[in-house]
Write an enzyme that holds these catalytic residues in place. Structure first.
Site, PDB file in Angstrom:
ATOM      1  N   GLY A 144       0.831  -1.195   0.000  1.00  0.00           N
ATOM      2  CA  GLY A 144       0.000   0.000   0.000  1.00  0.00           C
ATOM      3  C   GLY A 144       0.866   1.245   0.000  1.00  0.00           C
ATOM      4  O   GLY A 144       2.053   1.184   0.311  1.00  0.00           O
TER       5      GLY A 144
ATOM      6  N   CYS B  21       5.471  -6.014   1.739  1.00  0.00           N
ATOM      7  CA  CYS B  21       5.752  -4.581   1.637  1.00  0.00           C
ATOM      8  C   CYS B  21       5.071  -3.816   2.781  1.00  0.00           C
ATOM      9  O   CYS B  21       5.482  -3.934   3.931  1.00  0.00           O
ATOM     10  CB  CYS B  21       5.350  -4.059   0.263  1.00  0.00           C
ATOM     11  N   TYR B  22       4.014  -3.071   2.517  1.00  0.00           N
ATOM     12  CA  TYR B  22       3.299  -2.366   3.574  1.00  0.00           C
ATOM     13  C   TYR B  22       2.769  -3.348   4.615  1.00  0.00           C
ATOM     14  O   TYR B  22       2.777  -3.071   5.818  1.00  0.00           O
ATOM     15  CB  TYR B  22       2.156  -1.554   2.963  1.00  0.00           C
TER      16      TYR B  22
ATOM     17  N   HIS C 264       8.277  -7.608  -3.336  1.00  0.00           N
ATOM     18  CA  HIS C 264       7.017  -8.049  -3.939  1.00  0.00           C
ATOM     19  C   HIS C 264       7.201  -9.404  -4.629  1.00  0.00           C
ATOM     20  O   HIS C 264       7.676  -9.469  -5.771  1.00  0.00           O
ATOM     21  CB  HIS C 264       6.526  -7.015  -4.958  1.00  0.00           C
TER      22      HIS C 264
ATOM     23  N   GLU D 116       4.918 -11.215  -5.800  1.00  0.00           N
ATOM     24  CA  GLU D 116       3.847 -11.435  -6.773  1.00  0.00           C
ATOM     25  C   GLU D 116       4.219 -10.993  -8.186  1.00  0.00           C
ATOM     26  O   GLU D 116       3.559 -11.393  -9.152  1.00  0.00           O
ATOM     27  CB  GLU D 116       2.560 -10.725  -6.325  1.00  0.00           C
TER      28      GLU D 116
ATOM     29  N   ASP E  62     -14.534 -11.551 -22.712  1.00  0.00           N
ATOM     30  CA  ASP E  62     -15.200 -11.456 -21.411  1.00  0.00           C
ATOM     31  C   ASP E  62     -16.712 -11.609 -21.527  1.00  0.00           C
ATOM     32  O   ASP E  62     -17.333 -12.409 -20.813  1.00  0.00           O
ATOM     33  CB  ASP E  62     -14.860 -10.128 -20.735  1.00  0.00           C
TER      34      ASP E  62
ATOM     35  N   LYS F  37      -7.846 -12.089 -16.876  1.00  0.00           N
ATOM     36  CA  LYS F  37      -8.123 -12.425 -18.272  1.00  0.00           C
ATOM     37  C   LYS F  37      -7.762 -13.873 -18.611  1.00  0.00           C
ATOM     38  O   LYS F  37      -8.529 -14.559 -19.282  1.00  0.00           O
ATOM     39  CB  LYS F  37      -7.366 -11.471 -19.192  1.00  0.00           C
TER      40      LYS F  37
END
Length: 522
Positions: free
Chosen positions: A67, A94-95, A181, A183, A239, A378
């Site tokens: 964040g 992180c945060y 991070h 991710e 989608d 997606k």
């Protein structure tokens, strides 16, 4: 606004759930994406989600996200009281890492120099969360605050040259924090670290799948809709097509698919959509030719946010009018997906751009919304589409925004600009397919910047449009790199567009990644 969103908790038979608690970082949806890649279902909830609600969900693990705030500042997002005492494994990123330190008695300090981008890190391979991961590694940093002192009973298990506590752990309480991070793709060991957290610390089995998602969502829609009627906002893109098929499997002929040709589609797209859904699927299908109506509404409008909102509202008005012809319609299906939601702004994150099916809905809309793909990225949508038996070429069709060419023609929209953009885009897509690159590039398209430039054609001066080509590679659409298309392919595309599309004398190629740019230009 009079609507209800159908789309929420989808658990597998073994009730495995990891909660991702959102503190407002723009990479936060990627955490959920990486967890799902491991076959573990997760949900994202806001940072002020109550402890009672957290307990009620019975999570196998909790991840506190990044964040933009500073944990020691006034009125900044904090973890709810008691979250560290419920005996559930917790990973702070992180945060989230700083929140753990600050809440449990450690110290978070503001650094004179931050750590941003690729950073060398030293890890402790004996720590369970870094099991089988090399000691010397590279990670992705994005911070200026850092943990300078760990809480009591925590062990430092990672550091950098400027960061004394890049990672920390308390194995007894199963609480872990990392400043980097994991991710993002720029942390090469990130997925392995997350797997260690999920399978060795949270001890989940990892058996959630797209089949399970589809089955649960079909049952949810069937139960909620009952015997009422449903409209689907079908654009023919990936989608909306998957949303239509999953809803059709739930309610059958109670669904009517309405395809609005707003005059902002790609070349021949309207006819192709009509053919596919009439021939392939046994659905109620209505095509509405509303090109003139939309272009009149957009006349003189240059601001991209106004374009989106005008198109979003006009879509709803068209559906309401059609609903009046069909009788009582209670539900509207939309192909909203996770990136649409996060980029339109949430409680803890900034609005990057409004999506017509998130931020452009009119306040007095009379439908209840069914958004079966709202939790998916997606590539997950495509996986569901394949499981549902949708043709491969449709599932892998190039992504196309709801506002269509309205946001690929920058500035005011005219019919002449639409024709130029449509023809250039068709050539671009055709040559990419011929080169065998169509499934190797995440997204590619032509757009028309609101500029003209001087050129020479046939020994005469020209003052014509510039076409910008955009192509990116990505696994999730949250971050992307510009695609390295071979020069000879770009050369052929450029020559064809200039020779075949009247009014164009210059081609440029966008080599900006996301961030700092978005994939679309508007």
């Amino acid at each position: 606004m009079n609507f209800y969103i159908l789309g929420g908790s989808i658990l597998n038979d073994n009730n495995e759930l990891v909660l991702v608690i959102d503190f407002g970082g723009q990479y936060n949806q990627l955490i959920a994406r990486r967890v799902r890649e491991c076959g573990v279902y997760c949900e994202i909830v806001p940072y002020d989600y109550s402890l009672a609600k957290i307990k009620a969900k019975n999570p196998k693990g909790i991840i506190l996200t990044g964040g933009p705030a500073s944990v020691y500042a006034k009125d900044t997002p904090q973890a709810v009281d008691g979250i560290f005492d419920i005996n559930v494994p917790i990973l702070g990123i992180c945060y989230g890492h700083q929140i753990i330190a600050n809440a449990l008695g450690g110290t978070v300090t503001h650094a004179e120099t931050g750590e941003y981008g690729k950073t060398s890190v030293t890890l402790d391979p004996s720590a369970v969360i870094f099991d089988t991961i090399d000691k010397e590694n590279t990670c992705w940093m994005s911070h200026r605050d850092y943990v300078s002192k760990v809480p009591v009973d925590f062990t430092i298990i990672g550091h950098t040259t400027t960061g004394p506590v890049t990672a920390m752990s308390n194995d007894k309480r199963r609480i872990y924090g990392v400043q980097f991070h994991p991710e993002v793709e720029h942390t090469p060991f990130g997925k392995k670290m997350l797997k260690n957290f999920l399978f060795k610390i949270c001890e989940v089995k990892g058996n959630w799948s797209m089949e399970a998602f589809a089955e649960s969502k079909i049952n949810e829609i069937k139960k909620s809709v009952g015997n009422k009627k449903v409209l689907c906002a079908l654009s023919g893109g990936v989608d909306s097509s998957v949303a239509a098929v999953i809803t059709h499997k739930a309610v059958g002929k109670q669904l009517t698919c309405i395809f609005v040709d707003h005059g902002l589609l790609r070349k021949d797209e309207g006819d192709q959509v009509e053919k596919v859904f009439k021939d392939k699927f046994d659905m109620n299908f209505i095509r509405i030719n509303a090109q003139e109506r939309f272009l009149n509404k957009l006349h003189g409008v240059s601001d991209p946010e106004k374009k989106r909102k005008i198109i979003g509202e006009e879509f709803i008005r068209v559906f309401e009018e059609e609903a009046n012809k069909l009788g009582q319609i209670d539900f509207l299906v939309q192909g909203t997906i996770y990136p649409d939601v996060v980029e339109s702004g949430t409680k803890t994150s900034a609005t990057i751009k409004s999506h017509h099916n998130v931020g452009g809905l009119p306040e007095d809309m009379q439908f209840s919304l069914i958004e079966p793909l709202r939790e998916l990225f997606k590539d997950e949508v495509r996986a569901v589409g394949e499981k549902l038996g949708i043709p491969h070429d449709l599932v892998w069709r190039q992504p196309f925004p709801g506002p269509g060419l309205a946001i690929r023609v920058l500035g005011e929209i005219t019919e002449e600009k639409l024709v130029v953009t449509r023809e250039a885009d068709a050539i671009f897509r055709e040559e990419i397919a011929k080169a065998g690159l169509s499934e190797k590039i995440w997204q590619y398209f032509a757009c028309l910047p609101n500029i003209k430039s001087v050129g020479v054609m046939g020994d005469s001066r020209t003052y014509c449009h510039t076409i910008a080509l955009r192509a990116v590679t990505s696994s999730d659409a949250m971050t992307s790199e510009w695609a390295r298309i071979p020069y000879e392919v770009l050369d052929k595309i450029s020559r064809r567009i200039v020779n075949e599309v009247p009014g164009v004398n210059r081609i440029v190629y966008d080599i900006t990644s996301k961030p700092p740019a978005t994939i679309e230009w508007e």
